[in-house]
Design an enzyme around this catalytic site. Structure first.
Site, short mmCIF file in Angstrom:
data_model
loop_
_atom_site.label_atom_id
_atom_site.label_comp_id
_atom_site.label_asym_id
_atom_site.label_seq_id
_atom_site.Cartn_x
_atom_site.Cartn_y
_atom_site.Cartn_z
N GLU A 1 54.84 -8.51 -25.51
CA GLU A 1 54.56 -9.10 -24.19
C GLU A 1 54.09 -10.54 -24.35
OE1 GLU A 1 52.42 -6.45 -21.58
OE2 GLU A 1 51.72 -8.14 -20.37
N ASP B 1 47.81 4.11 -36.41
CA ASP B 1 48.59 4.99 -35.54
C ASP B 1 48.25 4.72 -34.07
OD1 ASP B 1 49.61 7.11 -34.08
OD2 ASP B 1 49.07 8.63 -35.55
N HIS C 1 51.32 -15.73 -16.53
CA HIS C 1 52.26 -14.76 -17.08
C HIS C 1 53.69 -15.30 -17.02
CE1 HIS C 1 52.84 -10.57 -18.23
NE2 HIS C 1 53.99 -10.65 -17.59
N LYS D 1 45.28 -0.45 -19.30
CA LYS D 1 46.51 -0.88 -20.00
C LYS D 1 46.32 -2.29 -20.53
CE LYS D 1 50.84 -2.71 -20.30
NZ LYS D 1 51.21 -4.11 -20.46
C1 MEV Z 1 49.68 -6.64 -18.06
O1 MEV Z 1 50.28 -6.28 -19.29
C2 MEV Z 1 48.23 -6.24 -18.05
C3 MEV Z 1 47.52 -6.43 -16.71
O2 MEV Z 1 48.26 -5.80 -15.68
C4 MEV Z 1 46.16 -5.85 -16.86
C5 MEV Z 1 45.37 -5.78 -15.56
O3 MEV Z 1 45.96 -5.72 -14.48
O4 MEV Z 1 44.12 -5.74 -15.68
C6 MEV Z 1 47.47 -7.89 -16.35
#
Ligand code: MEV
Length: 425
Positions: free
Chosen positions: A85, A281, A378, A265
């Site tokens: 990413e 792992d 992003h 995530k």
């Molecule tokens: C993207 O890989 C991760 C985010 O969505 C985490 C979040 O929303 O806190 C930017």
């Protein structure tokens, strides 16, 4: 025509590729070329990778990057990250630099206990079973002695084990719950070998062993990472308001699982990248972390924040069963290099570094989300990927990057601008 095959694993690599490309691709030649493009010319290195799994056809590249400027407990680190990413390493680097001038990250190990279980069925009297267990317990321990010898020399091994009656949850179901200290190894093989030896010694005609396996739920293999600074040092403008918004974002993740999953995530973006770079792992880590996030019966934020007496504090406790010996850690040349880059850490040190990468990632995401929005940074990084798909020349690329400097970037907008540019030629 059937595509079911017998003896596939016994074929040579080339035979496997030929069979697969002939049977599953419209253009077998192109498929073959793509697979072969990623072969390593160094035969020894290629064979090393071939042997990691069965039926290896090629290598799958992931970017190996580094996020410099991490200060953890006063020590400087450049943290290796394997991730696809585009924004992850950039965000980690930015946040590492930010906190390096605010005291850096503080981390500590809360506990390092791992668990394995022998699951079995028993229809007889529970007290009788307990009596049998208590009597045979020293014998069970003896059965593991040859396996635990080296680990015991390093002050690890079996911590304890107990019989657990689970018949209220499932008829006739019992388990031997074993706790371990596996020192610098992740310990999966060690734990499973111990469990199988115990089960072998324990079994009786009226005891049906169902399975013996480690647990990837490791709520007692826990590390804390935190940062803190005066609220006013956090943002250039309106610091208090933004700090409060930041905390609100965490409060929302605490009550709303849809948000909590995405929130966590973001943490895993940092964690997985280090776990992968060090040959650990990541599936085990992912499974354990998400179970931990729902330990109260609801999936929640792993991170927490508060403002007390004008000080902003942001922290996270996270279960991480990692190793710095065994598995791929010393076998994969890049995993080995990662560990060297990190000054050959112990498993406990690696837990702390990895947790820091997760917290940094979460900080970056929350700060962006509650201020400019996530897409600005992003998409700026993603712009390169979009341009790459367009077959643009170097000159066109420079133009597109400049053009989108102050504009909202979307896949469509970039494609349209590119087409417009081309049609004008
Ligand atoms: C993207 O890989 C991760 C985010 O969505 C985490 C979040 O929303 O806190 C930017």
């Amino acid at each position: 025509m059937s595509k079911i095959i017998t003896g596939f694993s016994k074929m040579t690599k080339q035979e496997k590729i030929d069979w697969l490309t002939d049977n599953f691709f419209i253009n077998p030649i192109r498929a073959k070329e793509t697979l072969q493009q990623y072969f390593n010319e160094d035969r020894v290195l290629q064979e090393l990778h071939d042997d990691f799994i069965e039926n290896t056809l090629s290598n799958f590249y992931m970017p190996y990057g580094v996020a410099p400027n991490f200060v953890i407990n006063g020590k400087d680190y450049a943290v290796p990250m394997v991730v696809e990413e585009s924004s992850v390493v950039a965000a980690a680097s930015l946040v590492a630099k930010f906190w390096s001038s605010r005291g850096g990250f503080k981390t500590s190990i809360i506990s390092t206990t791992k668990v394995g279980q022998i699951h079995f069925m028993y229809k007889g009297d529970a007290d009788g079973l307990q009596f049998y267990f208590d009597k045979i317990k020293p014998q069970l321990l003896r059965a593991t002695e040859s396996i635990t010898k080296n680990m015991r020399q390093r002050s690890g091994g079996i911590i304890d084990f107990e019989l657990r009656n689970k018949t209220k949850e499932l008829a006739n179901y019992y388990q031997i719950h074993v706790t371990f200290n596996t020192q610098d190894s992740m310990g999966a093989n060690f734990i499973n070998s111990c469990l199988e030896a115990i089960a072998d010694e324990f079994k009786r005609s009226d005891i049906e062993i169902v399975m013996s396996i480690l647990s990837n739920y490791v709520p007692e293999c826990l590390v804390r990472a935190e940062v803190s600074c005066p609220v006013t040092d956090l943002y250039e403008k309106d610091a208090k308001r933004y700090a409060k918004k930041f905390i609100q974002a965490i409060n929302i993740a605490d009550v709303e699982p849809y948000r909590a999953v995405t929130h966590n995530k973001g943490i895993m973006n940092g964690i997985d990248a280090v776990v992968l770079a060090t040959g650990n792992d990541f599936r085990a880590v992912e499974a354990g972390v998400h179970a931990f996030a729902s330990r109260d019966g609801q999936y929640k934020s792993l991170s927490h924040a508060e403002i007390k007496d004008g000080i902003f504090k942001f922290w996270m406790d996270i279960p991480l069963a990692l190793g710095t010996v065994g598995g791929l850690t010393k076998l994969h040349p890049l995993a080995k290099l990662s560990l060297e880059l990190l000054d050959n850490p112990s498993a406990e040190e690696l837990m702390q570094i990895t947790a820091t990468a997760g917290l940094a990632q979460n900080f970056a995401a929350l700060r962006a989300l509650t201020t400019t929005g996530i897409q600005k940074g992003h998409m700026k990084l993603h712009l390169n990927n979009i341009i790459k798909q367009l077959d643009a020349s170097e000159k066109e690329k420079v133009f597109l990057i400049k053009y989108f400097e102050n504009k909202t970037i979307s896949h469509n907008a970039v494609v349209e601008k590119y087409r417009e540019m081309r049609s004008r030629k």
